[in-house]
Scaffold this motif. Sequence first.
Motif, PDB file in Angstrom:
ATOM      1  N   ARG A 202       1.157  -0.924  -0.477  1.00  0.00           N
ATOM      2  CA  ARG A 202      -0.327   0.014  -0.306  1.00  0.00           C
ATOM      3  C   ARG A 202       0.550   1.380  -0.115  1.00  0.00           C
ATOM      4  O   ARG A 202       0.618   2.044  -0.608  1.00  0.00           O
ATOM      5  CB  ARG A 202      -0.572   0.247   1.380  1.00  0.00           C
ATOM      6  CG  ARG A 202      -1.861  -1.271   0.954  1.00  0.00           C
ATOM      7  CD  ARG A 202      -2.935  -0.495   2.367  1.00  0.00           C
ATOM      8  NE  ARG A 202      -2.707  -1.001   3.518  1.00  0.00           N
ATOM      9  CZ  ARG A 202      -3.131  -2.186   4.032  1.00  0.00           C
ATOM     10  NH1 ARG A 202      -3.182  -3.347   3.959  1.00  0.00           N
ATOM     11  NH2 ARG A 202      -2.410  -2.113   5.316  1.00  0.00           N
ATOM     12  N   ASN A 203       2.000   1.102   0.715  1.00  0.00           N
ATOM     13  CA  ASN A 203       2.467   2.149   0.982  1.00  0.00           C
ATOM     14  C   ASN A 203       3.945   2.651  -0.669  1.00  0.00           C
ATOM     15  O   ASN A 203       3.763   3.399  -0.746  1.00  0.00           O
ATOM     16  CB  ASN A 203       3.827   2.119   1.652  1.00  0.00           C
ATOM     17  CG  ASN A 203       3.368   1.885   3.761  1.00  0.00           C
ATOM     18  OD1 ASN A 203       2.242   2.591   3.394  1.00  0.00           O
ATOM     19  ND2 ASN A 203       3.997   1.463   4.252  1.00  0.00           N
ATOM     20  N   LEU A 204       3.748   1.899  -0.943  1.00  0.00           N
ATOM     21  CA  LEU A 204       4.493   1.798  -2.695  1.00  0.00           C
ATOM     22  C   LEU A 204       3.365   2.467  -3.624  1.00  0.00           C
ATOM     23  O   LEU A 204       3.885   3.018  -4.262  1.00  0.00           O
ATOM     24  CB  LEU A 204       5.595   0.209  -2.779  1.00  0.00           C
ATOM     25  CG  LEU A 204       5.564   0.258  -4.163  1.00  0.00           C
ATOM     26  CD1 LEU A 204       6.905   1.272  -4.570  1.00  0.00           C
ATOM     27  CD2 LEU A 204       5.847  -1.219  -5.137  1.00  0.00           C
ATOM     28  N   LEU A 207       3.373   5.594  -2.683  1.00  0.00           N
ATOM     29  CA  LEU A 207       3.998   6.515  -3.761  1.00  0.00           C
ATOM     30  C   LEU A 207       3.847   7.123  -5.159  1.00  0.00           C
ATOM     31  O   LEU A 207       4.449   8.007  -5.301  1.00  0.00           O
ATOM     32  CB  LEU A 207       5.503   5.895  -2.668  1.00  0.00           C
ATOM     33  CG  LEU A 207       6.309   6.775  -3.018  1.00  0.00           C
ATOM     34  CD1 LEU A 207       7.108   8.438  -2.547  1.00  0.00           C
ATOM     35  CD2 LEU A 207       7.766   5.897  -2.845  1.00  0.00           C
ATOM     36  N   LEU A 208       3.407   6.032  -5.179  1.00  0.00           N
ATOM     37  CA  LEU A 208       3.488   6.084  -6.464  1.00  0.00           C
ATOM     38  C   LEU A 208       3.050   6.888  -7.490  1.00  0.00           C
ATOM     39  O   LEU A 208       3.198   8.061  -8.249  1.00  0.00           O
ATOM     40  CB  LEU A 208       3.540   4.402  -7.358  1.00  0.00           C
ATOM     41  CG  LEU A 208       4.528   3.388  -7.454  1.00  0.00           C
ATOM     42  CD1 LEU A 208       4.267   1.886  -8.105  1.00  0.00           C
ATOM     43  CD2 LEU A 208       5.454   4.130  -8.698  1.00  0.00           C
ATOM     44  N   LYS A 209       1.359   7.308  -6.068  1.00  0.00           N
ATOM     45  CA  LYS A 209       0.688   7.786  -7.111  1.00  0.00           C
ATOM     46  C   LYS A 209       1.309   8.820  -7.103  1.00  0.00           C
ATOM     47  O   LYS A 209       0.880   9.633  -7.460  1.00  0.00           O
ATOM     48  CB  LYS A 209      -0.600   8.060  -6.244  1.00  0.00           C
ATOM     49  CG  LYS A 209      -0.978   6.432  -6.701  1.00  0.00           C
ATOM     50  CD  LYS A 209      -2.808   6.116  -6.184  1.00  0.00           C
ATOM     51  CE  LYS A 209      -3.195   5.329  -6.034  1.00  0.00           C
ATOM     52  NZ  LYS A 209      -4.184   4.650  -5.263  1.00  0.00           N
ATOM     53  N   GLY A 213       1.367  11.349  -9.609  1.00  0.00           N
ATOM     54  CA  GLY A 213       0.569  12.027 -10.414  1.00  0.00           C
ATOM     55  C   GLY A 213      -0.806  10.871 -11.016  1.00  0.00           C
ATOM     56  O   GLY A 213      -1.571  11.714 -11.532  1.00  0.00           O
ATOM     57  N   TRP A 214      -1.088   9.835 -10.089  1.00  0.00           N
ATOM     58  CA  TRP A 214      -2.194   8.728 -10.640  1.00  0.00           C
ATOM     59  C   TRP A 214      -3.641   9.302 -10.045  1.00  0.00           C
ATOM     60  O   TRP A 214      -3.485   9.850  -9.125  1.00  0.00           O
ATOM     61  CB  TRP A 214      -1.838   7.623 -10.666  1.00  0.00           C
ATOM     62  CG  TRP A 214      -0.783   7.105 -11.086  1.00  0.00           C
ATOM     63  CD1 TRP A 214      -0.125   7.527 -11.724  1.00  0.00           C
ATOM     64  CD2 TRP A 214       0.344   5.836 -11.287  1.00  0.00           C
ATOM     65  NE1 TRP A 214       1.202   6.403 -12.765  1.00  0.00           N
ATOM     66  CE2 TRP A 214       0.574   6.122 -11.674  1.00  0.00           C
ATOM     67  CE3 TRP A 214      -1.054   4.786  -9.784  1.00  0.00           C
ATOM     68  CZ2 TRP A 214       1.815   4.973 -12.284  1.00  0.00           C
ATOM     69  CZ3 TRP A 214       0.735   3.408 -10.140  1.00  0.00           C
ATOM     70  CH2 TRP A 214       1.778   3.710 -10.962  1.00  0.00           C
TER      71      TRP A 214
END
Length: 214
Positions: A202-204, A207-209, A213-214
């Motif tokens: 979930r943390n990964l 962070l990607l979002k 900017g997802w």
Amino acid sequence: MMESCFYNKLESVEREVNFDDLKKDLFSEFNSIDSQESCLEEHEHLQVYLRIRPFTTTESEKGESQDCVSIERPDTVLLKAPRTSLSARLRDKSAQRFQFSQVLGPETTQREMFDSTVRGLVKEVLEGGNSLVFTYGVTNAGKTFTFLGPEANGGILPRSLNVIFNSIEGRVYDQMTIKPQRCREFIRLTKDQQSEEATNKRNLFRLLKEVLGW
């Protein structure tokens, strides 16, 4: 006297070394490998494919196409010196032939390239085998186009991934009770470890979002 003592000491050391202990029967290890598991016995260990890049419009307008490369057979090319080179001006008509596993001409499409070279290797990987594919050539030879390709006309990498994921559809283990370890091993996770893995996942994604900017 010192030389004599040193020489006698060397002799005693040589007598103590048992060279039979250093020998190892390597053939016994190779014979223990199951021949049915080896994908290399059915074909060559190394296959080399040549893809000839077509000339761009600019290159054709500049007259860079000088008939230097000609395909003689499906696996052989003939290389001649450019017409503007010193060898051609000296009327040196010598040429060199090179043989490959297969030669793919300038008209070869991305799909034909994949089907002729990599599709069989992907099938072996799905059956448990190992394969390595890489492109090699000078700058502007077309390596990136062949390997990745544009979004609308993918190269061998996206096509390979597409075949792999379509082939394992319905057979994916969607639980989080095991975790890969090393090359071909895995470990079973405890309840606490499963909870920790879920938190890390979930943390990964969070962070990607934030970054993408997802």
